[in-house]
Design an enzyme around this catalytic site. Structure first.
Site, PDB file in Angstrom:
ATOM      1  N   PHE A 167      54.689  61.263  30.381  1.00 31.44           N
ATOM      2  CA  PHE A 167      55.981  60.871  30.960  1.00 31.44           C
ATOM      3  C   PHE A 167      57.062  61.765  30.379  1.00 31.44           C
ATOM      4  O   PHE A 167      57.316  61.724  29.168  1.00 31.44           O
ATOM      5  CB  PHE A 167      56.224  59.409  30.563  1.00 31.44           C
ATOM      6  CG  PHE A 167      57.521  58.793  31.030  1.00 31.44           C
ATOM      7  CD1 PHE A 167      57.629  58.222  32.292  1.00 31.44           C
ATOM      8  CD2 PHE A 167      58.620  58.732  30.183  1.00 31.44           C
ATOM      9  CE1 PHE A 167      58.807  57.599  32.704  1.00 31.44           C
ATOM     10  CE2 PHE A 167      59.810  58.106  30.588  1.00 31.44           C
ATOM     11  CZ  PHE A 167      59.893  57.548  31.853  1.00 31.44           C
ATOM     12  N   GLY A 168      57.677  62.563  31.206  1.00 30.56           N
ATOM     13  CA  GLY A 168      58.673  63.520  30.708  1.00 30.56           C
ATOM     14  C   GLY A 168      60.082  63.114  31.080  1.00 30.56           C
ATOM     15  O   GLY A 168      60.548  63.411  32.192  1.00 30.56           O
ATOM     16  N   LEU A 169      60.744  62.437  30.152  1.00 33.57           N
ATOM     17  CA  LEU A 169      62.160  62.098  30.353  1.00 33.57           C
ATOM     18  C   LEU A 169      63.018  62.853  29.332  1.00 33.57           C
ATOM     19  O   LEU A 169      63.976  63.534  29.690  1.00 33.57           O
ATOM     20  CB  LEU A 169      62.371  60.583  30.216  1.00 33.57           C
ATOM     21  CG  LEU A 169      63.818  60.096  30.372  1.00 33.57           C
ATOM     22  CD1 LEU A 169      64.345  60.357  31.786  1.00 33.57           C
ATOM     23  CD2 LEU A 169      63.932  58.602  30.047  1.00 33.57           C
ATOM     24  N   ILE A 180      56.675  64.865  24.221  1.00 34.15           N
ATOM     25  CA  ILE A 180      55.973  64.147  25.280  1.00 34.15           C
ATOM     26  C   ILE A 180      54.578  63.693  24.816  1.00 34.15           C
ATOM     27  O   ILE A 180      53.664  64.507  24.620  1.00 34.15           O
ATOM     28  CB  ILE A 180      55.898  65.012  26.568  1.00 34.15           C
ATOM     29  CG1 ILE A 180      57.313  65.470  26.954  1.00 34.15           C
ATOM     30  CG2 ILE A 180      55.219  64.244  27.697  1.00 34.15           C
ATOM     31  CD1 ILE A 180      58.355  64.357  27.105  1.00 34.15           C
ATOM     32  N   GLU A 206      61.516  55.326  22.818  1.00 32.42           N
ATOM     33  CA  GLU A 206      61.761  54.223  23.776  1.00 32.42           C
ATOM     34  C   GLU A 206      63.125  53.567  23.553  1.00 32.42           C
ATOM     35  O   GLU A 206      63.273  52.357  23.694  1.00 32.42           O
ATOM     36  CB  GLU A 206      60.664  53.153  23.644  1.00 32.42           C
ATOM     37  CG  GLU A 206      59.318  53.605  24.127  1.00 32.42           C
ATOM     38  CD  GLU A 206      59.218  53.627  25.633  1.00 32.42           C
ATOM     39  OE1 GLU A 206      60.208  53.290  26.308  1.00 32.42           O
ATOM     40  OE2 GLU A 206      58.144  54.007  26.120  1.00 32.42           O
TER      41      GLU A 206
END
Ligand code: TGC
Ligand code: FAD
Length: 390
Positions: free
Chosen positions: A135-137, A169, A369
């Site tokens: 998941f790349g945010l 990541i 997170e």
């Protein structure tokens, strides 16, 4: 031994609230972790690798995307999902991370925002861990403020063009695909990016002092041609990415209680057997105070996540409640791990004991997170009505 400590602190008698099926799930995951993962974890941590052989076993046990339904997925209830996270993190936060990312941050967005074609192709493969996702945010310049991202996608008619980079990541070098969040002319959207495409570089980040049994990578995108069907069509701005984070943050809140319990039991056992000044360490008032406070804090967290699971099950759980849980539970677990490390004395710095590994891992969990501060600011905004992020 007191019924409350047999074998884990259960002063809230949470066990009596679990159904037969929930207890079965917890027991089978605990047994699986003890047999298949515990023997590998210290070496993996020392060598800064992830024990890849466990992924397909986790897949066949239904531990990937376990709370999602349809497409052959397990559709576990919220408490069962929490118990899975807790049993994985009882071993190591990196192990729980692998399942959090796969389930909450890769399968969830495909499930929630994907086309029928994307869902039926990817979800069964990801559930069995035949394919791994990431998941790349976050980007290098300030993960707390993902709206400032620089990664962008241009619509070139018959394809998209992706440029930019993502940092920190989880699972990057293990993954076949990344869910990448990027700016477009219509705002931020999510894309399924196959990492084998020309122009993609995945670089393992080395020398972490925390979460070492987890692969962390940088993703670099240099004029990557994406097929048109890469777009997750129902994504609408950053809020879609945040909806994924809600799922993962909730799992973390349960998970870290497993890490706290593991540290507590290790320290308790040590304190009972360590003879100092002719008496067991556990007989001293200072020790008993530490043990009592840790059990109290763990019990408070257990009760909180159980109650929030009931609310989630009713589908009324609000993001701010998830922030409260993530903040409280992670801070609790980190404090418990630090106290246990102290109780173990010099032994506590050796990897023969698990406590310091958990403690170091929890420093990451405190940050990813949404940092502890960010969750407090989210709560502050809810309480005062005034956003203090900027
Ligand atoms: P803001 O203007 O507040 O919000 C933009 C839109 O999003 C909505 N929203 C949410 N929706 C659902 N759930 C949430 N939790 C939401 N939070 C915000 C909001 O209502 C708004 O909607 P709309 O309709 O008005 O457009 O956005 P902002 O950019 O000012 O953000 C505020 C802030 C600081 C809370 C946010 O940026 C934030 O949460 N930052 C932390 C970033 C973060 O948590 N990154 C995690 C990256 S992934 C990761 O760490 C994986 S670790 C791997 C593992 O688990 O192992
Ligand atoms: P910054 O945002 O630079 O924050 C630095 C400090 O400033 C923190 O103390 C923070 O609380 C504080 N701060 C920030 N904003 C404010 C404010 N407004 N007011 C007061 N204080 C503030 N990201 C992904 O996208 N995918 C992943 O899979 C992933 N995995 C990760 C794995 C690991 C091991 C780690 C360490 C991180 C991972 N992350 C991932 C990134 C993670 O989400 C970010 O590290 C996190 O969001 C914080 O961003 P930052 O590190 O850039 O810190």
């Amino acid at each position: 031994m007191s019924k409350f400590l047999n074998p884990f602190p259960d002063f809230g008698e949470i066990d009596s609230l679990l159904s037969y099926e929930q207890k079965q799930i917890q027991t089978s995951v605990r047994n699986f972790v003890q047999k298949e993962i515990e023997p590998l974890i210290v070496e993996a941590y020392r060598n800064e690798t992830f024990p890849i052989s466990i992924l397909s076993k986790m897949g066949s046990m239904g531990l990937m995307g376990s709370s999602l339904s349809g497409y052959g997925l397990p559709g576990m209830d919220t408490v069962s999902y929490g118990l899975v996270m807790k049993e994985l993190e009882r071993c190591d936060s990196g192990i729980r991370s692998s399942a959090s990312v796969q389930g909450a941050l890769v399968m969830f967005p495909i499930h929630a925002f994907g086309s029928e074609e994307q869902k039926s192709y990817w979800l069964p493969k990801l559930a069995k861990a035949e394919s791994i996702g990431c998941f790349g945010l976050s980007e290098s310049e300030g993960g707390s403020d993902p709206g400032a991202m620089k990664t962008w996608v241009q619509d070139k008619g018959d394809h998209y063009l992706l440029n930019g980079s993502k940092m920190w990541i989880t699972n990057g070098n293990l993954a076949e695909i990344a869910i990448v969040w990027a700016k477009t002319l219509e705002g931020i959207r999510g894309f399924i990016v196959p990492l084998k495409l020309a122009g993609v570089k995945v670089v393992k980040m080395q020398n972490k002092l925390s979460l070492r049994a987890s692969i962390t990578s940088e993703l670099i995108f240099d004029n990557v041609k994406l097929p048109k069907n890469s777009l997750l069509p129902k994504t609408e701005g950053l809020k879609s990415a945040f909806q994924c984070l809600n799922q993962a943050r909730f799992g973390i809140s349960w998970g870290v209680i497993g890490a706290a319990e593991a540290c507590f039991l290790e320290a308790l056992n040590f304190a009972k057997n360590r003879i100092l000044f002719k008496k067991p360490l556990s007989s001293y008032q200072l020790l008993q105070r530490k043990l009592a406070l840790m059990v109290t804090r763990i019990t408070e967290a257990q009760l909180l996540v159980f109650r929030l699971s009931q609310i989630k099950e009713q589908k009324t759980l609000q993001p701010v409640q998830v922030s409260l849980a993530k903040q409280v539970c992670v801070e609790m677990a980190l404090n418990v791990a630090r106290t246990c490390r102290d109780i173990l004395g010099a032994n506590g710095i050796m990897d023969e004991y698990k406590t310091m590994r958990h403690m170091a891992n929890l420093e990451t969990v405190y940050t990813y997170e949404g940092t502890n501060d960010i969750h407090l600011l989210i709560l502050g905004q809810e309480i005062t009505g005034i956003p203090a992020f900027s």
